[in-house]
Design a protein around this motif. Structure first.
Motif, PDB file in Angstrom:
ATOM      1  N   PRO A  43       0.916  -1.091   0.098  1.00  0.00           N
ATOM      2  CA  PRO A  43      -0.003   0.026   0.025  1.00  0.00           C
ATOM      3  C   PRO A  43       0.831   1.242  -0.027  1.00  0.00           C
ATOM      4  O   PRO A  43       1.750   1.457   0.788  1.00  0.00           O
ATOM      5  N   GLY A  44       0.613   2.170  -0.906  1.00  0.00           N
ATOM      6  CA  GLY A  44       1.347   3.245  -0.954  1.00  0.00           C
ATOM      7  C   GLY A  44       2.788   3.243  -1.687  1.00  0.00           C
ATOM      8  O   GLY A  44       3.402   4.244  -1.571  1.00  0.00           O
ATOM      9  N   LYS A  45       2.995   2.251  -2.126  1.00  0.00           N
ATOM     10  CA  LYS A  45       4.325   2.034  -2.703  1.00  0.00           C
ATOM     11  C   LYS A  45       4.426   1.465  -4.155  1.00  0.00           C
ATOM     12  O   LYS A  45       3.365   1.094  -4.709  1.00  0.00           O
ATOM     13  N   GLN A  46       5.411   1.854  -4.816  1.00  0.00           N
ATOM     14  CA  GLN A  46       5.648   1.125  -6.067  1.00  0.00           C
ATOM     15  C   GLN A  46       5.771  -0.150  -6.276  1.00  0.00           C
ATOM     16  O   GLN A  46       6.286  -0.887  -5.151  1.00  0.00           O
TER      17      GLN A  46
END
Length: 117
Positions: A43-46
């Motif tokens: 979540p929230g990351k590449q």
């Protein structure tokens, strides 16, 4: 969907899971010729590549999973597996398989892995 991932779930820290990816698209009729990899997106990351395996079975791992994850392939069944051991909360992510480098049109839906007590 040309690559189908399965095997995810909820597991406690220190636990294990085995993910499976099955290639179904006709383009993968020469499946054994591709370098295959497991990717993950937290979540929230590449999205990041965590493990790869060549046609001959040579493997490579990201530092974060080295020594804990094992990638393998079954060319006859067009499958790639990822055995994940000693799981940590930071391994929580959606896991995908694809070629390396990735084939943009071949991403599947992924399989969710949640590591939590």
């Amino acid at each position: 969907v040309y690559l189908e991932e399965s095997g995810g779930g909820l597991v406690q820290p220190g636990g294990s899971l085995r993910l499976t990816c099955t290639a179904s698209r006709s383009i993968f009729s020469v499946f054994r010729g591709y370098v295959m990899g497991w990717y993950r997106q937290a979540p929230g990351k590449q999205r990041e590549l965590v493990a790869s395996v060549t046609a001959s079975g040579s493997t490579n791992y990201a530092d974060a999973v080295q020594g804990r994850f094992i990638i393998s392939r079954d060319n006859s069944k067009k499958r790639v597996h990822l055995k994940m051991n000693t799981l940590k909360p930071e391994d929580t992510a959606v896991y995908y398989c694809n070629t390396v480098p990735d084939s943009p049109d071949s991403w599947g839906h992924g399989t969710h892995v949640t590591v939590s007590s």
